[in-house]
Design an enzyme around this catalytic site. Sequence first.
Site, PDB file in Angstrom:
ATOM      1  N   GLY A  88      -1.300  10.162  -6.481  1.00 14.11           N
ATOM      2  CA  GLY A  88      -1.585   8.956  -7.236  1.00 14.11           C
ATOM      3  C   GLY A  88      -1.597   7.732  -6.348  1.00 14.11           C
ATOM      4  O   GLY A  88      -1.884   7.834  -5.155  1.00 14.11           O
ATOM      5  N   GLU A  89      -1.331   6.577  -6.927  1.00  8.28           N
ATOM      6  CA  GLU A  89      -1.315   5.268  -6.248  1.00  8.28           C
ATOM      7  C   GLU A  89      -2.723   4.793  -5.885  1.00  8.28           C
ATOM      8  O   GLU A  89      -2.909   3.643  -5.507  1.00  8.28           O
ATOM      9  CB  GLU A  89      -0.462   5.277  -4.963  1.00  8.28           C
ATOM     10  CG  GLU A  89       0.991   5.616  -5.159  1.00  8.28           C
ATOM     11  CD  GLU A  89       1.793   5.609  -3.841  1.00  8.28           C
ATOM     12  OE1 GLU A  89       1.265   5.189  -2.793  1.00  8.28           O
ATOM     13  OE2 GLU A  89       2.965   6.013  -3.879  1.00  8.28           O
TER      14      GLU A  89
END
Lengths: 354, 354
Positions: free
Chosen positions: B318-319
């Site tokens: 993610g991120e």
Amino acid sequence: MTLLEHSIQNITEPDQEIKAAALKRLANQARPRGSLGRLEPAAARLASICGRMDVRLDKKTIVTCAGDHGVVEEGISLFPSEVTAQMVYNFVQGGASINVLARHAGARVQVADLGVNHDFDPALDILHRKIRKGTSNMARGPAMTREEATESVQAGISIVNHLADSQGLDLLGTGDMGIGNTTPSSAIIAVFSALPVKDLVGPGTGLDQQGVELKARVINKALELNRPDPSDPMDVLAKVGGLEIGGLAGLVIGAAARKIPVICDGLISTAGALIACELCPLARKYLFAGHRSREVGHEYMLRYLELTPLLDLEMRLGEGTGAALAMEILDACTRVLADIKTFEEVGIQNAHAF
Amino acid sequence: MTLLEHSIQNITEPDQEIKAAALKRLANQARPRGSLGRLEPAAARLASICGRMDVRLDKKTIVTCAGDHGVVEEGISLFPSEVTAQMVYNFVQGGASINVLARHAGARVQVADLGVNHDFDPALDILHRKIRKGTSNMARGPAMTREEATESVQAGISIVNHLADSQGLDLLGTGDMGIGNTTPSSAIIAVFSALPVKDLVGPGTGLDQQGVELKARVINKALELNRPDPSDPMDVLAKVGGLEIGGLAGLVIGAAARKIPVICDGLISTAGALIACELCPLARKYLFAGHRSREVGHEYMLRYLELTPLLDLEMRLGEGTGAALAMEILDACTRVLADIKTFEEVGIQNAHAF
């Protein structure tokens, strides 16, 4: 001792202590364990090859090895051999696919003539290592002599040494140009894997089904006639290989001997890498597979070498294009290892939960 | 007219004439037809979105939307909610995974607080768009009101408008941070696909099998209790979504409305993209899937959206990390289309053979 023997002797295991330290740092970074997938083992391998945690791959070069193939007279390629030389001029002028993708990756392109059937002006920016003007037709006899095969591998090694000494070399990518060269490449994996040739041949630059079947027949004929010995990689290269494929094998051996990571491209580059790893199994420790080519034999080569490719974009171009794109991923791996902070460094609690 | 309605109205089909011209140029380049695989349709799509053959993606930004989730109290995450805010500080300080990979891609990172359960100093370099301090526990009632859901989508749109107006924006990547947010993301694909929840949940940041089963039970409970209407995407977002997921949907709509190509990251970003494409199917024309996450629900999202991801590196972080890496590939696509010469341009004969 020959250059080949000397180089093989210099190939040693990468640094296992640094690899362990790299894996430990990756596991302690402020993110879920293993969450960067295949970037993590690649980052640890790069650290172990280069002998440090903060690897900088500033000087990147793609060496595109070119050569012609006598077997083209059997009708196994859509293109005439002349296109090999024409594409070499295109590389030198900077408008080919490999120039564009290498530029994007921040890499130089160096074209090497191992065996193009054309006289290039010596002043052209080409690494002039021509051994002979193309191989003989392997469907009628060996593609070249054992001496020529050895010479082609040594030419590849000497290119790495030249580049590393003259301009520095942190990451090498291998690429190929040679009309007809999917045929010897498929022959090489057929010899080592002992799989049926029909499972290993694809359309190359665009053959139809009939053309693919002809290619398989030509390869089978060459294998029956020449009987390459799978336990003798130089015999395989000489009988059913190519001059640029020998050069590509030499690039891998040369890079491994100097502890330089090397990315192979698709079917032809990986055929060269196969020869290199059969000559010296430790060379594989320095080798990354840039991408999975759509050319079917490549998948079998990757399995044989037990390499997982970084990219899978259904490309089948050669020249080093897959290696160039993969350079950007490997470069990112070096930053992942060195620059992502650990839980401790950023002061996040609950690190135990990972 | 609301910002959402206005933006949806502005989303139109990309330029089909430029797309046709791009495909023609790609087919005439001095290389076998189709040999650059998935780079080719991506290059043509970029040209059609940006309305020109020589696309320059100079100004790249990853917007990482953050929010907390009431459902964490059900025990569906290894991490406490506090880690969301701690990671936001990590992003601002520049040492997180997304900072490292965005820097490598030549992209800026902008963190947006849509709903973190923490008071940030207004002076911090964060896009402050907090709607509320985390959602309610969807296993006990709707995650938020319909008004809050709409507000979160509009916040995402307004972020795109702000970035495009203040600093220019040629390519947008979406990313997420929110402890517990694989749970609402899996719930969203369950609603739209009508597939069994147990097939759509994975370990998130590292749950064991028991934890994954608990997560599936919690999602099923939330779906039975709230009965989100699959034909009403805002209802789905409100009942089983998240504030950062609404923001991520708004990023896609905002980008499509301004004809800016947008790359989504993994499970959570793609959940936002799903909401966006259900609100406005034409938005999909501006959307690229950066990578295939190892989180199982993501594959179903990609199938639902009929998107083929550019990368498949077994990442699950993610991120925006997968979007950042994919930016380098998309950037290369622009050079492929504009810079690789055609047969005619380099004067190679036999072009007809392709």
